[in-house]
Motif scaffolding. Sequence first.
Motif, PDB file in Angstrom:
ATOM      1  N   UNK A 273      58.264  72.694  12.045  1.00  0.00           N
ATOM      2  CA  UNK A 273      59.749  72.817  11.446  1.00  0.00           C
ATOM      3  C   UNK A 273      60.627  72.889  12.654  1.00  0.00           C
ATOM      4  N   UNK A 274      60.070  73.100  14.116  1.00  0.00           N
ATOM      5  CA  UNK A 274      60.909  73.504  14.970  1.00  0.00           C
ATOM      6  C   UNK A 274      61.886  72.283  15.492  1.00  0.00           C
ATOM      7  N   UNK A 275      61.956  71.116  15.117  1.00  0.00           N
ATOM      8  CA  UNK A 275      62.736  70.220  15.321  1.00  0.00           C
ATOM      9  C   UNK A 275      64.084  70.483  15.385  1.00  0.00           C
ATOM     10  N   UNK A 276      65.054  70.434  16.220  1.00  0.00           N
ATOM     11  CA  UNK A 276      66.451  70.518  16.197  1.00  0.00           C
ATOM     12  C   UNK A 276      67.320  69.340  15.842  1.00  0.00           C
ATOM     13  N   UNK A 277      68.152  69.541  14.984  1.00  0.00           N
ATOM     14  CA  UNK A 277      68.901  68.293  14.729  1.00  0.00           C
ATOM     15  C   UNK A 277      69.837  67.960  15.969  1.00  0.00           C
ATOM     16  N   UNK A 278      70.224  66.535  15.997  1.00  0.00           N
ATOM     17  CA  UNK A 278      71.219  66.271  17.125  1.00  0.00           C
ATOM     18  C   UNK A 278      72.419  66.673  16.602  1.00  0.00           C
ATOM     19  N   UNK A 279      73.366  66.719  17.534  1.00  0.00           N
ATOM     20  CA  UNK A 279      74.759  67.151  17.072  1.00  0.00           C
ATOM     21  C   UNK A 279      75.768  66.237  17.932  1.00  0.00           C
ATOM     22  N   UNK A 280      76.508  65.609  17.202  1.00  0.00           N
ATOM     23  CA  UNK A 280      77.683  64.671  17.917  1.00  0.00           C
ATOM     24  C   UNK A 280      78.815  65.489  18.481  1.00  0.00           C
TER      25      UNK A 280
ATOM     26  N   UNK B 151      63.457  63.025  13.160  1.00  0.00           N
ATOM     27  CA  UNK B 151      63.538  63.540  11.827  1.00  0.00           C
ATOM     28  C   UNK B 151      64.864  64.204  11.342  1.00  0.00           C
ATOM     29  N   UNK B 152      65.903  64.131  12.101  1.00  0.00           N
ATOM     30  CA  UNK B 152      67.124  64.715  11.602  1.00  0.00           C
ATOM     31  C   UNK B 152      68.356  63.492  11.881  1.00  0.00           C
ATOM     32  N   UNK B 153      69.523  64.131  11.249  1.00  0.00           N
ATOM     33  CA  UNK B 153      70.529  63.032  11.569  1.00  0.00           C
ATOM     34  C   UNK B 153      72.076  64.171  11.601  1.00  0.00           C
ATOM     35  N   UNK B 154      73.098  63.475  12.261  1.00  0.00           N
ATOM     36  CA  UNK B 154      74.323  63.990  12.387  1.00  0.00           C
ATOM     37  C   UNK B 154      75.153  62.901  12.201  1.00  0.00           C
ATOM     38  N   UNK B 155      76.284  63.000  11.247  1.00  0.00           N
ATOM     39  CA  UNK B 155      77.236  61.995  11.166  1.00  0.00           C
ATOM     40  C   UNK B 155      78.607  62.750  11.534  1.00  0.00           C
ATOM     41  N   UNK B 156      79.428  61.773  11.916  1.00  0.00           N
ATOM     42  CA  UNK B 156      80.828  62.444  12.459  1.00  0.00           C
ATOM     43  C   UNK B 156      81.904  61.381  12.082  1.00  0.00           C
TER      44      UNK B 156
END
Length: 162
Positions: free
Chosen positions: A7-14, A82-87
């Motif tokens: 569970x250590x994956x950090x989400x990407x950040x735009x 495994x993660x997503x960011x939306x802007x």
Amino acid sequence: VTLLIDKSNQPPEIESPGDTVTVRNQAQFVYFPTITDPDDTSHTIIYLEIPHWCTVQDDSVIGVAPDTVFMEPLTVTVNDYCNVDTLSFLVSIYLCGDANGSGLIDIDDVVFLINYIFAGGPAPDPYEQGDVNCSGLIDIDDAVYLVQYIFGGGPSPCAGCP
């Protein structure tokens, strides 16, 4: 059998360019998201909305702003494994020389600039709209430039500006 869930994956950040990005009419527009992700280097970029005058090329949005004043949304998503960011933000086109924001370039813009420069009136919004000679400042030279354009057949506002 032991199952270990990481569970250590950090989400990407735009990185946000702000609520609104302003683009001068007839100017080149290029957008590529700046992504921060401490544990992944591979990402998938998907554009859900782009201005109608733009295209997607090699994960970038590119286009030349039309000679019309309006705003359109740009929405981008970035996925890692495994993660997503939306802007989402707005792309706003402004008419260089239309200092008062009326949609026209006329003597009222000269008066607006003189009021701003000498009488503490409101600044053009966006500021660049009043910097018709592209010096980086709004001063009397911009008002003179507009007078020459309107009445003397001088070059159009922002002609030859980057």
